[in-house]
Design an enzyme around this catalytic site. Structure first.
Site, PDB file in Angstrom:
ATOM      1  N   ARG A  94       0.834  -1.062   0.033  1.00  0.00           N
ATOM      2  CA  ARG A  94      -0.138   0.014   0.006  1.00  0.00           C
ATOM      3  C   ARG A  94       0.875   1.385  -0.068  1.00  0.00           C
ATOM      4  NH1 ARG A  94      -4.561   1.838   4.379  1.00  0.00           N
ATOM      5  NH2 ARG A  94      -4.718   4.092   3.850  1.00  0.00           N
ATOM      6  N   ASN A 148     -10.740  -4.492  -0.618  1.00  0.00           N
ATOM      7  CA  ASN A 148     -10.779  -3.503  -1.588  1.00  0.00           C
ATOM      8  C   ASN A 148     -10.097  -3.836  -2.913  1.00  0.00           C
ATOM      9  OD1 ASN A 148     -12.650  -1.318  -0.924  1.00  0.00           O
ATOM     10  ND2 ASN A 148     -11.435  -0.868   0.722  1.00  0.00           N
ATOM     11  N   CYS A 170     -19.219  -2.700   1.909  1.00  0.00           N
ATOM     12  CA  CYS A 170     -18.333  -1.445   2.075  1.00  0.00           C
ATOM     13  C   CYS A 170     -18.959  -0.757   3.202  1.00  0.00           C
ATOM     14  CB  CYS A 170     -18.208  -0.670   0.832  1.00  0.00           C
ATOM     15  SG  CYS A 170     -17.130   0.746   0.934  1.00  0.00           S
ATOM     16  N   HIS A 200     -17.565   3.063  -3.911  1.00  0.00           N
ATOM     17  CA  HIS A 200     -16.615   4.290  -3.681  1.00  0.00           C
ATOM     18  C   HIS A 200     -17.084   5.419  -4.690  1.00  0.00           C
ATOM     19  CE1 HIS A 200     -13.154   2.169  -1.270  1.00  0.00           C
ATOM     20  NE2 HIS A 200     -14.345   2.200  -0.772  1.00  0.00           N
ATOM     21  N   TYR A 253     -15.237   9.519  -0.643  1.00  0.00           N
ATOM     22  CA  TYR A 253     -14.374   9.394  -1.801  1.00  0.00           C
ATOM     23  C   TYR A 253     -14.461  10.304  -2.913  1.00  0.00           C
ATOM     24  CZ  TYR A 253     -12.391   5.318   0.575  1.00  0.00           C
ATOM     25  OH  TYR A 253     -11.817   4.273   1.226  1.00  0.00           O
TER      26      TYR A 253
END
Length: 438
Positions: A94, A148, A170, A200, A253
């Site tokens: 990440r 995700n 989510c 998102h 988001y």
């Protein structure tokens, strides 16, 4: 009668959330067995989380047998539900997803932009293999995907894997309901939001409280700069012009797409001063696991909320509860469109309100996309399809197409630079891609 839940990615710091959710619902969701599964690299965390989970169950007095293992196939035998919460490459991967784009002046975020693309590329082969195992070992089990990018992964599995009992979850829609309840000073159970869009990138079309329309009041409150973002997204607020013109409730988001310059400037500043969000989360996780190792701890610690996963247990466990009890209640999940949004393909995965029963999720018709978001939702869905194609094919040009068509990249030369650097950085987790750099 047994009821078995398998949690893949069981060594995650999120796991106490789902254990808490199972314990709280045990009267209606009488789970007899929980198996936490992880990989060799995660075995130490799995041990810590497993022991904490056992203490939580012991304190609750519920007759739940909890074990943990590195043998996924063995764990899946007899499973009724399989919850997936994996991070291929861990937080180190990440950090690369965030650092590399930021170094080149692009948004660096784990589920959006170039970073989100590569999280999907790393995850797709693993999840496809997992779905194959589930299909052959416990074919009647429901796969509840929290991994995700949830929408992309769920669509990949539903369209291309052998297992069709897959629902994506989510915590953002749930978070939006809770935050809206705070804005209106009512309980979350009284609030309903009509969602339209994709994971998102979902919007609130209408807000009701006990059946009465409160959309305008919520939008007016939002214009005052109230914060309703989760812990992992810093809220920048929304202008009156944006709210008045769109007449839609944005999700946190959306800042990446409609406030790109401001978010990028903020993220670069934070990156230069404190490192990437992933590096900050690594420090947070370190402190969390120190807490988890306390033999006197037998509850989910409050500090976990800082991790950004608040309400995860409520989303995943409520879904399992409703399937198990054939409740036919309404929840917001990721599943096939099936005509709920007539503008989008029938087999596109959307994030929408669904009736949840023993047969899974049945989308509730929400009508056409409002004209103001129609084009951008089309673009995002087409982009997701490109990511899925590249994630399955491992073809360089497919990956480039996904990169350049992402609205947070959309740069001919920049797309190649990001693609080449990220392919090199993540090569150990991209078995489907060839060595070529294009």
């Amino acid at each position: 009668m047994s009821l078995k839940i398998v949690v893949i990615g069981g060594g995650s710091s999120y796991t106490p959330e789902i254990i808490e959710g199972i314990i709280r619902r045990h009267d209606s969701l009488p789970v007899t067995d929980i198996v936490l599964v992880d990989i060799e690299n995660g075995k130490d965390k799995l041990q810590v989380v497993g022991e904490l989970s056992k203490r939580m169950i012991l304190k609750s007095g519920k007759p739940i047998n909890l074990t943990w293992t590195l043998d996924r196939k063995q764990a899946l035998i007899g499973a009724d539900f399989v919850s997936t919460q994996i991070r291929v490459g861990g937080l180190e991967a990440r950090a690369k997803d965030e650092r590399i784009p930021l170094n080149h002046g692009f948004i660096g975020q784990e589920t959006n932009g170039a970073g989100g693309i590569f999280k999907a590329f790393r995850t797709i082969p693993v999840m496809m293999e997992m779905a194959e195992d589930i299909h052959h070992i416990c074919p009647e089990a429901w796969m509840i995907n929290f991994t995700n990018p949830a929408g992309i992964i769920t669509e990949t599995l539903l369209k291309h894997s052998a297992h069709d009992k897959v629902i994506g979850v989510c915590n953002i829609p749930f978070n939006m309901r809770h935050s809206t309840a705070e804005i209106l000073d009512v309980s979350p159970e009284e609030v309903e939001i009509e969602f339209i869009g994709i994971n998102h990138f979902v919007f609130g079309k209408k807000v009701t409280v006990n059946g009465l329309d409160y959309t305008e009041e919520v939008l007016n409150k939002l214009k005052q700069g109230l914060d309703y973002s989760p812990a992992n997204i810093v809220n920048l607020g929304w202008s009156s012009t944006f709210i008045d013109a769109t007449k839609l409730l944005p999700n946190p988001y959306h800042q990446y797409y409609f406030q790109t310059k401001e978010v990028l400037a903020k993220d670069i500043k934070a990156f230069n001063e404190n490192g990437t969000r992933a590096e900050n989360v690594q420090e947070l996780e370190k402190s969390l696991f120190e807490l988890y190792q306390n033999p006197n701890l037998n509850d989910k610690p409050k500090e976990l909320e800082k991790r950004g996963g608040a309400f995860y247990s409520d989303v995943a466990c409520s879904l399992m509860n409703s399937i198990y009890n054939n409740k036919k209640d309404v929840q917001t999940v990721n599943t096939f469109n099936n005509g709920a949004i007539p503008d989008l393909p029938y087999d596109a995965v959307i994030e929408t309100n669904c009736i949840i029963s023993k047969n899974g999720a049945k989308p509730i018709s929400v009508g056409p996309l409002p004209s103001v978001i129609k084009g951008v939702v089309y673009q995002m869905k087409a982009f997701e399809e490109l990511v899925i194609k590249a994630g399955l094919s491992g073809n360089y040009n497919d990956a480039y197409n996904a990169m350049i068509m992402n609205p947070l990249v959309s740069d001919e030369k920049g797309s190649k630079i990001l693609l080449d650097e990220l392919l090199k950085a993540h090569k150990d987790y991209l078995p489907q891609f060839e060595e070529e750099t294009g």
